[in-house]
Scaffold this active site. Structure first.
Site, PDB file in Angstrom:
ATOM      1  NE  ARG A 131      -4.155   1.723   0.819  1.00 18.41           N
ATOM      2  CZ  ARG A 131      -5.157   1.985  -0.030  1.00 18.41           C
ATOM      3  NH1 ARG A 131      -5.138   1.515  -1.273  1.00 18.41           N
ATOM      4  NH2 ARG A 131      -6.188   2.698   0.364  1.00 18.41           N
ATOM      5  CB  THR A 420      -8.856   0.071  -8.613  1.00 19.01           C
ATOM      6  OG1 THR A 420      -8.694   1.228  -7.830  1.00 19.01           O
ATOM      7  CG2 THR A 420      -8.381  -1.116  -7.828  1.00 19.01           C
ATOM      8  CG  ASP A 460      -8.385   5.403  -0.597  1.00 17.55           C
ATOM      9  OD1 ASP A 460      -9.226   6.101  -1.190  1.00 17.55           O
ATOM     10  OD2 ASP A 460      -8.053   4.267  -0.992  1.00 17.55           O
ATOM     11  CB  SER A 485      -7.367  -0.358   0.870  1.00 19.41           C
ATOM     12  OG  SER A 485      -7.780  -0.859  -0.381  1.00 19.41           O
TER      13      SER A 485
HETATM   14  O1  DON Z   1      -7.922   1.250  -1.930  1.00 14.29           O
HETATM   15  C1  DON Z   1      -9.073   1.505  -2.208  1.00 14.29           C
HETATM   16  O2  DON Z   1     -10.009   0.961  -1.671  1.00 14.29           O
HETATM   17  C2  DON Z   1      -9.380   2.504  -3.297  1.00 14.29           C
HETATM   18  N1  DON Z   1      -8.317   3.431  -3.447  1.00 14.29           N
HETATM   19  C3  DON Z   1      -9.645   1.759  -4.564  1.00 14.29           C
HETATM   20  C4  DON Z   1     -10.185   2.678  -5.622  1.00 14.29           C
HETATM   21  C5  DON Z   1     -11.047   1.954  -6.566  1.00 14.29           C
HETATM   22  O3  DON Z   1     -11.226   0.775  -6.550  1.00 14.29           O
HETATM   23  C6  DON Z   1     -11.752   2.742  -7.565  1.00 14.29           C
HETATM   24  N2  DON Z   1     -12.485   1.822  -8.464  1.00 14.29           N
HETATM   25  N3  DON Z   1     -13.041   1.716  -9.408  1.00 14.29           N
END
Ligand code: DON
Length: 600
Positions: A131, A420, A460, A485
């Site tokens: 991460r 993502t 986040d 996350s």
């Molecule tokens: O780590 C996380 O949960 C977010 N930064 C993930 C972002 C994400 O999955 C956006 N998706 N479509």
């Protein structure tokens, strides 16, 4: 009670569900248009069998190995490695390095990832946490204005402020050192070739670039790449990225050290610190200090299976585990997918799990997290008693998991928005890998350096450090801390062996996508492609999201009658999954995105 019985009669289903009946509500509106295969053939993609299977809504079959990821060129690169006898980790390095080129908006060298590894030789499972990490100079109020008010989300995202120390390059090296078989440098060859010769821009990349407002053009290096001659790249355009090829050559020669120190690191730091209007504070020392952290998986028993996922700093494994753990006492197979009662249970179990998530889950290296208590069988059974009624829960709040620490965390309000990508791989030795990888928002911080985009993962963290009641928020930023996350790379075991490898992008909806797909496969008997493609119905903090334009729309009225607030919306998951069946491997790829599976 009466109206629910009526509902069952109305849809003519009072008995146990069969996979076919389930598929009626869960059938996707339409399988991928066959034309898609032609579009991809025109873009130089050869995986025709995979594209045909996806178009027909069928799983891809393989005897020895399987790879499922979000872009055909990346999957082809991984398949080549597996075909030559490479391990799942070798293939992952090839897939990730191509994804960073052809799907740059979603993941890459400038981002971070979580990886779960099942080792066929030992039967053991472990997770690697790569991460992104908050710079040591960052403070908890990073995303507040002078008056202490949270910044607007996109004001925080675009620029240097949101950039955490990337973890993905370190992950590639750490995983390859432990479990790789192939020569390290050879794993970047496909990506380098595509970056030098140019690759055909995919329809989805073109669409997302065109949909971007001013943000993607704010910084000249980013604008020059995605808007050559001032115009957005179009589908089918050949796009070369020599700077990315050069960065990969540095990785080939020097390993991750060539990223975390020296000229690449200097350019990253300079780009972050000089970002006009919104500079950040990443330093060379942050890059030099970056470490991948090995952590135990979080596993929850669900009927005959163990659902194993990623623990803190992800909330993915705990929240998926809580949802399924609470549902264990309800016979979803008997109730069936067409029955609103099944969805009432799933939705309210999810709301209960999210209430715990927002209060208790964060980076456990910085704040105490009651990991064991949250997935304790007795605790989940107690929470599941709240699901005993007929109607939606009027209100949900966090529970009191067993915990030796006396802290009471405030409710958190961090936001998570689209990009993502997920990679699932099983190799010929039976090793399995599930990895969700990200730069957070689509196009991350919109800063482009050395051929890749930098993440905005620090957004986040909760922007507020205390909730309305004044209680401290567990997911507040601290120097060196990792933001919470929702990524939920998952491996499902039966009798200690993988039967399903799965994960998805989707921000905090990832949790609902993954839980729903697991239920569709394990309880309702859908094969892996249908389980992935089936419409989504999920809940996070309150409303029930129902995927618009699908058979699941039939659930809107009965769920509303139970008291749920309904939100019919597009639900853009990107599930990539592999089922290990007695007949061999089956690959599934989400029709909502461009991914495919290839097996051999
Ligand atoms: O780590 C996380 O949960 C977010 N930064 C993930 C972002 C994400 O999955 C956006 N998706 N479509």
């Amino acid at each position: 009670m009466f109206r629910h019985a009526f509902m069952l009669l109305a849809i003519g289903m009072a008995g146990p569900a069969t996979a076919q009946q389930a598929a009626d509500v869960l059938a996707p509106e339409a399988a991928t248009a066959p034309a898609e295969a032609e579009v991809w053939a025109g873009l130089g993609v050869q995986a025709t069998e995979a594209l045909r299977a996806k178009g027909a809504g069928q799983p891809v079959r393989g005897k020895d190995w399987m790879v499922s990821a979000a872009n055909p060129l990346a999957v082809e690169a991984g398949a080549r490695i597996l075909e030559q006898g490479g391990s799942a980790i070798d293939a992952m390095v090839a897939v990730q390095s191509v994804l960073g080129l052809v799907e740059p908006q979603s993941s890459g060298l400038g981002g971070g990832a979580f990886l779960i590894w099942f080792d066929a030789a030992t039967g053991g499972m472990t997770t690697l946490d790569a991460r992104e990490t908050a710079p040591m100079a960052a403070r908890p109020v990073l995303f507040q204005d002078e008056a202490g008010k949270p910044l607007k989300f996109m004001d925080a995202v675009v620029g240097g402020r949101s950039v955490g120390t990337p973890g993905t390059p370190a992950l590639l090296e750490a995983a390859h050192r432990r479990w790789g078989k192939a020569n390290w440098a050879s794993l970047f060859e496909d990506a380098i070739r595509l970056a030098e010769d140019g690759f055909a821009v995919s329809p989805r990349l073109a669409e997302l670039v065109a949909a971007e407002g001013e943000a993607l053009q704010r910084y000249p290096d980013t604008a020059n790449y995605f808007f050559p001659d001032g115009k957005p790249v179009a589908a089918g355009n050949r796009l070369a990225n020599p700077a990315y090829a050069e960065t990969l050559r540095i990785l080939q020669r020097e390993g991750a050290a060539g990223f975390y120190s020296g000229p690449v690191a200097q350019d990253i730091v300079a780009t972050v610190r000089k970002a006009t209007g919104n500079p950040g504070m990443l330093a060379m020392s942050d890059l030099a200090a970056y470490r991948v952290i090995e952590r135990p998986p979080v596993c929850v028993a669900y009927r005959a299976h163990d659902i194993c996922g990623m623990g803190p700093p992800s909330s993915g494994g705990l929240t998926v585990g809580q949802i399924l753990g609470m549902l264990e006492g309800f016979d979803l197979a008997q109730l069936g997918a067409e029955n609103p009662e099944s969805w009432r249970l799933i939705a309210d179990a999810s709301r209960l799990a999210f209430a715990d998530r927002e209060r208790f889950m964060a980076d456990a290296d910085f704040v105490p997290v009651p990991v064991k208590g949250l997935i304790d069988k007795a605790y989940l059974a107690e929470r599941a008693k709240l699901l005993a009624g007929d109607d939606s829960l009027p209100e949900v709040s966090a529970g009191s998991p067993g915990w030796t620490h006396a802290g009471l965390w405030g409710r958190d309000n961090s936001l998570e928005l689209p990009s993502t990508t997920h990679i699932s791989i099983v190799d010929a030795e039976g090793n399995a890998l599930s990895m969700t990888t990200t730069i957070e928002n689509g196009f991350g911080a919109r800063l482009f350096v050395r051929g890749f985009l930098l993440n905005n993962e620090l957004t986040d963290f909760s922007f507020a450090t205390r909730d309305e009641s004044g209680a401290a928020v567990a997911n507040a930023l601290a120097p060196g801390k990792r933001p919470r996350s929702s990524m939920a790379p998952t491996i499902v075991l039966r009798d200690g062996k993988p039967v399903l490898v799965i994960g998805s992008p989707g921000g905090s909806r990832i949790i609902g996508y993954v839980a729903r797909a697991i239920i569709a496969h394990l309880d309702w008997g859908l094969d892996v492609q249908r389980a992935v493609a089936a419409p989504h119905v999920l809940s996070r903090f309150g409303p029930v999201d129902i995927e618009t334009g699908t058979g699941a729309g039939a659930l809107a009225a009965p769920l509303a009658e139970m008291g749920f607030e309904i939100n019919e919306t597009e639900l853009n998951s990107g599930l990539q999954a592999i089922a290990v069946t007695p007949q061999g491997l089956e690959g599934g790829a989400d029709p909502r995105r461009e991914g495919i599976a290839i097996g051999g």
